[in-house]
Design a protein around this motif. Structure first.
Motif, PDB file in Angstrom:
ATOM      1  N   SER A 298       0.784  -1.138   0.099  1.00  0.00           N
ATOM      2  CA  SER A 298       0.119   0.136   0.136  1.00  0.00           C
ATOM      3  C   SER A 298       0.963   1.403  -0.109  1.00  0.00           C
ATOM      4  O   SER A 298       0.566   2.200  -0.754  1.00  0.00           O
ATOM      5  N   ALA A 299       1.830   1.353   0.693  1.00  0.00           N
ATOM      6  CA  ALA A 299       2.891   2.437   0.798  1.00  0.00           C
ATOM      7  C   ALA A 299       3.677   2.420  -0.417  1.00  0.00           C
ATOM      8  O   ALA A 299       3.798   3.426  -0.814  1.00  0.00           O
ATOM      9  N   LEU A 300       3.847   1.219  -0.948  1.00  0.00           N
ATOM     10  CA  LEU A 300       4.775   1.362  -2.253  1.00  0.00           C
ATOM     11  C   LEU A 300       3.906   1.940  -3.503  1.00  0.00           C
ATOM     12  O   LEU A 300       4.445   2.601  -4.403  1.00  0.00           O
ATOM     13  N   ILE A 301       2.656   1.551  -3.506  1.00  0.00           N
ATOM     14  CA  ILE A 301       1.855   2.249  -4.464  1.00  0.00           C
ATOM     15  C   ILE A 301       1.636   3.602  -4.202  1.00  0.00           C
ATOM     16  O   ILE A 301       1.492   4.294  -5.197  1.00  0.00           O
ATOM     17  N   PHE A 302       1.396   4.030  -3.039  1.00  0.00           N
ATOM     18  CA  PHE A 302       1.368   5.538  -2.638  1.00  0.00           C
ATOM     19  C   PHE A 302       2.785   6.340  -3.316  1.00  0.00           C
ATOM     20  O   PHE A 302       2.564   7.161  -3.878  1.00  0.00           O
ATOM     21  N   PHE A 303       3.795   5.574  -2.987  1.00  0.00           N
ATOM     22  CA  PHE A 303       5.115   6.180  -3.578  1.00  0.00           C
ATOM     23  C   PHE A 303       5.191   6.012  -5.346  1.00  0.00           C
ATOM     24  O   PHE A 303       5.592   7.142  -5.715  1.00  0.00           O
ATOM     25  N   SER A 304       4.744   5.198  -5.637  1.00  0.00           N
ATOM     26  CA  SER A 304       4.599   5.050  -7.063  1.00  0.00           C
ATOM     27  C   SER A 304       3.885   6.161  -7.661  1.00  0.00           C
ATOM     28  O   SER A 304       4.124   6.978  -8.646  1.00  0.00           O
ATOM     29  N   VAL A 305       2.712   6.483  -7.304  1.00  0.00           N
ATOM     30  CA  VAL A 305       1.741   7.537  -7.794  1.00  0.00           C
ATOM     31  C   VAL A 305       2.386   8.742  -7.507  1.00  0.00           C
ATOM     32  O   VAL A 305       2.392   9.823  -8.515  1.00  0.00           O
ATOM     33  N   PHE A 306       2.981   8.920  -6.210  1.00  0.00           N
ATOM     34  CA  PHE A 306       3.771  10.348  -5.917  1.00  0.00           C
ATOM     35  C   PHE A 306       4.683  10.500  -7.001  1.00  0.00           C
ATOM     36  O   PHE A 306       4.799  11.541  -7.702  1.00  0.00           O
ATOM     37  N   PHE A 307       5.666   9.482  -7.230  1.00  0.00           N
ATOM     38  CA  PHE A 307       6.622   9.493  -8.223  1.00  0.00           C
ATOM     39  C   PHE A 307       6.027   9.905  -9.692  1.00  0.00           C
ATOM     40  O   PHE A 307       6.635  10.720 -10.180  1.00  0.00           O
ATOM     41  N   VAL A 308       5.099   9.414 -10.194  1.00  0.00           N
ATOM     42  CA  VAL A 308       4.676   9.648 -11.561  1.00  0.00           C
ATOM     43  C   VAL A 308       4.216  11.011 -11.494  1.00  0.00           C
ATOM     44  O   VAL A 308       4.360  11.604 -12.505  1.00  0.00           O
ATOM     45  N   LEU A 309       3.370  11.460 -10.604  1.00  0.00           N
ATOM     46  CA  LEU A 309       2.779  12.798 -10.499  1.00  0.00           C
ATOM     47  C   LEU A 309       3.988  13.897 -10.531  1.00  0.00           C
ATOM     48  O   LEU A 309       3.711  15.005 -11.149  1.00  0.00           O
ATOM     49  N   ILE A 310       4.996  13.599  -9.613  1.00  0.00           N
ATOM     50  CA  ILE A 310       6.029  14.593  -9.804  1.00  0.00           C
ATOM     51  C   ILE A 310       6.863  14.705 -11.118  1.00  0.00           C
ATOM     52  O   ILE A 310       6.933  15.866 -11.611  1.00  0.00           O
ATOM     53  N   ILE A 311       7.030  13.678 -11.676  1.00  0.00           N
ATOM     54  CA  ILE A 311       7.659  13.452 -13.126  1.00  0.00           C
ATOM     55  C   ILE A 311       6.574  14.203 -14.165  1.00  0.00           C
ATOM     56  O   ILE A 311       7.180  15.237 -15.095  1.00  0.00           O
ATOM     57  N   LEU A 312       5.248  14.028 -14.009  1.00  0.00           N
ATOM     58  CA  LEU A 312       4.327  14.790 -15.192  1.00  0.00           C
ATOM     59  C   LEU A 312       4.222  16.122 -14.715  1.00  0.00           C
ATOM     60  O   LEU A 312       3.902  16.856 -15.532  1.00  0.00           O
ATOM     61  N   ARG A 313       4.365  16.469 -13.277  1.00  0.00           N
ATOM     62  CA  ARG A 313       4.253  18.125 -13.091  1.00  0.00           C
ATOM     63  C   ARG A 313       5.646  18.884 -13.649  1.00  0.00           C
ATOM     64  O   ARG A 313       5.298  19.859 -14.104  1.00  0.00           O
ATOM     65  N   GLU A 314       6.744  18.019 -13.334  1.00  0.00           N
ATOM     66  CA  GLU A 314       7.796  18.842 -13.854  1.00  0.00           C
ATOM     67  C   GLU A 314       8.197  18.701 -15.324  1.00  0.00           C
ATOM     68  O   GLU A 314       8.853  19.904 -15.824  1.00  0.00           O
ATOM     69  N   LYS A 315       7.707  17.782 -16.081  1.00  0.00           N
ATOM     70  CA  LYS A 315       7.609  17.800 -17.555  1.00  0.00           C
ATOM     71  C   LYS A 315       9.157  17.829 -18.047  1.00  0.00           C
ATOM     72  O   LYS A 315       9.071  18.669 -19.213  1.00  0.00           O
ATOM     73  N   ARG A 316       9.882  17.159 -17.727  1.00  0.00           N
ATOM     74  CA  ARG A 316      11.195  17.102 -18.327  1.00  0.00           C
ATOM     75  C   ARG A 316      11.318  16.088 -19.277  1.00  0.00           C
ATOM     76  O   ARG A 316      11.015  14.716 -18.956  1.00  0.00           O
ATOM     77  N   SER A 317      11.587  16.152 -20.710  1.00  0.00           N
ATOM     78  CA  SER A 317      11.436  15.342 -21.427  1.00  0.00           C
ATOM     79  C   SER A 317      12.131  13.947 -21.335  1.00  0.00           C
ATOM     80  O   SER A 317      11.552  12.833 -21.596  1.00  0.00           O
ATOM     81  N   PHE A 318      13.596  13.905 -20.866  1.00  0.00           N
ATOM     82  CA  PHE A 318      14.221  12.812 -20.685  1.00  0.00           C
ATOM     83  C   PHE A 318      13.411  11.906 -19.629  1.00  0.00           C
ATOM     84  O   PHE A 318      13.346  10.589 -19.851  1.00  0.00           O
ATOM     85  N   GLU A 319      13.133  12.470 -18.542  1.00  0.00           N
ATOM     86  CA  GLU A 319      12.190  11.803 -17.441  1.00  0.00           C
ATOM     87  C   GLU A 319      10.796  11.344 -17.838  1.00  0.00           C
ATOM     88  O   GLU A 319      10.620  10.056 -17.424  1.00  0.00           O
ATOM     89  N   LEU A 320      10.207  12.229 -18.515  1.00  0.00           N
ATOM     90  CA  LEU A 320       8.820  11.499 -19.123  1.00  0.00           C
ATOM     91  C   LEU A 320       9.287  10.127 -20.190  1.00  0.00           C
ATOM     92  O   LEU A 320       8.502   9.339 -19.955  1.00  0.00           O
ATOM     93  N   ALA A 321      10.526  10.412 -20.595  1.00  0.00           N
ATOM     94  CA  ALA A 321      10.747   9.166 -21.818  1.00  0.00           C
ATOM     95  C   ALA A 321      11.072   7.997 -20.943  1.00  0.00           C
ATOM     96  O   ALA A 321      10.770   6.816 -21.242  1.00  0.00           O
TER      97      ALA A 321
END
Length: 394
Positions: A298-321
């Motif tokens: 459950s904690a890992l799912i939360f961290f995974s969602v958090f990670f994806v949202l941070i990457i989407l928020r920052e919109k850095r092309s290489f990280e999105l890739a």
């Protein structure tokens, strides 16, 4: 490197592990057609191409025994890996501080998943290393060498196609559009040619009885695969992810992460299918892990969602890739396996380390890196003992 070798050297001398013997037997068959080996056995146990065994067959020209072939292959893989690490550190076109490059290499080198497969005669290991050599030649603009390495890597394990988003973004940022289209077209044509050779091979993966187990179309399964892979990457990242979490702990993203995680957990009760090879080896059998398994995931799912949202928020092309590469991997194979992450793990590890490094948190950063390495070493030692008991006793 010496410390890594001292911890893991026993793995080099291990007997055939898991299904390594199948590649050895097929190699002996290719070396000598009179050798009795039913290729149907290979098709029954593998969803891999035959080209790793083709390469291994040349070692038998020197009258090596099966054990010697295993040991030589493991030494070659280790040497190959160390050379790639050295090239990464000295390459000036990769604009990362040398200090951080060394940290990335040390963390990656001791990663438990990589430590396991560096000492196994598996297609993924050789294919990944040749694939990264192809990327290195691409960075150096030695395109002919890059295309050749890509061809060999694809023939051994076609899953390197999962890195297409990362390579495309690199080319987009560093090449003219004309050059981008040309290079992309050549890579595409090489892929088509490789698929042709895989299809006509004696044990084609496209006519394998396990084909449906790996290539069944299912949007639901692909969706769960995405989170399984990201969760696994975060587990492999270790304590350093803690700093990533606190460094980017925005209130809105934190709240959204909780909501989305709860929704995922509710849906997983009804739709989640754990079919695959995403286990944590001996850790999965620990009483403590079994007792708190649901809470941990459950904690890992939360961290995974958090990670994806941070990457989407920052919109850095290489990280999105990198995220798109994980999505592509999740959709390519119905049945997930941790070893398929070997292609993406170096990029994911680099992303987390580069994101968490800060002069303001330098002491904390190095403390967590040290904690990471300490845990990796402990896990590697116990993993090696577990592997020794499980396989070498057979």
């Amino acid at each position: 490197f010496l410390f890594f070798y001292l911890i893991n050297y026993e793995r080099i001398l291990f007997n055939s592990t898991n299904l390594e013997w199948v590649f050895i037997e097929l190699a002996k068959y290719f070396h000598n057609n009179e050798y009795i080996f039913d290729i149907e056995k290979y098709k029954q146990t593998q969803i891999n191409t035959i080209y790793l065994s083709y390469i291994l067959s040349y070692l038998y020209n020197f009258n090596f025994s099966d054990t010697e072939v295993l040991i030589i292959f493991r030494f070659l893989i280790l040497s190959f890996f160390f050379i790639l690490c050295f090239l990464f550190i000295i390459e000036k076109k990769i604009e990362i501080d040398t200090e951080l490059k060394i940290i990335i290499i040390i963390v990656l080198l001791n990663n438990p998943l990589l430590s396991i497969y560096l000492f196994r005669l598996y297609p993924e290991t050789l294919a990944v290393l040749i694939c990264f050599l192809s990327i290195y030649f691409l960075i150096k603009k030695k395109y002919a060498f890059s295309y050749f390495c890509y061809l060999i890597s694809f023939l051994i394990k076609p899953f390197l196609i999962t890195l297409a988003p990362i390579v495309f973004v690199y080319l987009y940022n560093n090449e003219s559009l004309k050059k981008l289209y040309k290079i992309t077209l050549i890579f595409f044509l090489i892929s088509i040619i490789s698929v042709f050779f895989i299809v006509i091979s004696p044990a084609s993966i496209f006519f394998n009885k396990h084909y449906d187990d790996y290539f069944t179309f299912s949007i639901l399964k692909y969706s769960t695969n995405i989170f399984e892979y990201i969760v696994y990457c975060i587990i492999l990242t270790g304590p350093i992810y803690i700093l990533f979490f606190f460094k980017y702990n925005y209130k809105k993203i934190f709240s959204f992460s909780i909501i989305i995680s709860l929704l995922i957990m509710v849906l997983s009760v009804f739709f989640y299918n754990s079919d695959g090879e995403m286990n944590l080896s001996f850790l999965s059998n620990l009483d403590l892990f079994i007792k708190y398994k649901n809470l941990i995931y459950s904690a890992l799912i939360f961290f995974s969602v958090f990670f994806v949202l941070i990457i989407l928020r920052e919109k850095r092309s290489f990280e999105l890739a990198i995220i798109f590469s994980i999505i592509l991997l999740s959709c390519m194979i119905y049945r997930p396996a941790n070893r398929y992450l070997l292609y993406i793990l170096p990029f994911f590890t680099g992303l987390i380390i580069l994101r968490t490094y800060s002069k303001n948190f330098k002491k904390l950063f190095y403390f967590l890196i040290f904690l990471n390495l300490s845990l990796y070493v402990i896990i590697n030692i116990y993993q090696m003992r577990y592997q020794k008991i499980k396989y070498n006793s057979e």
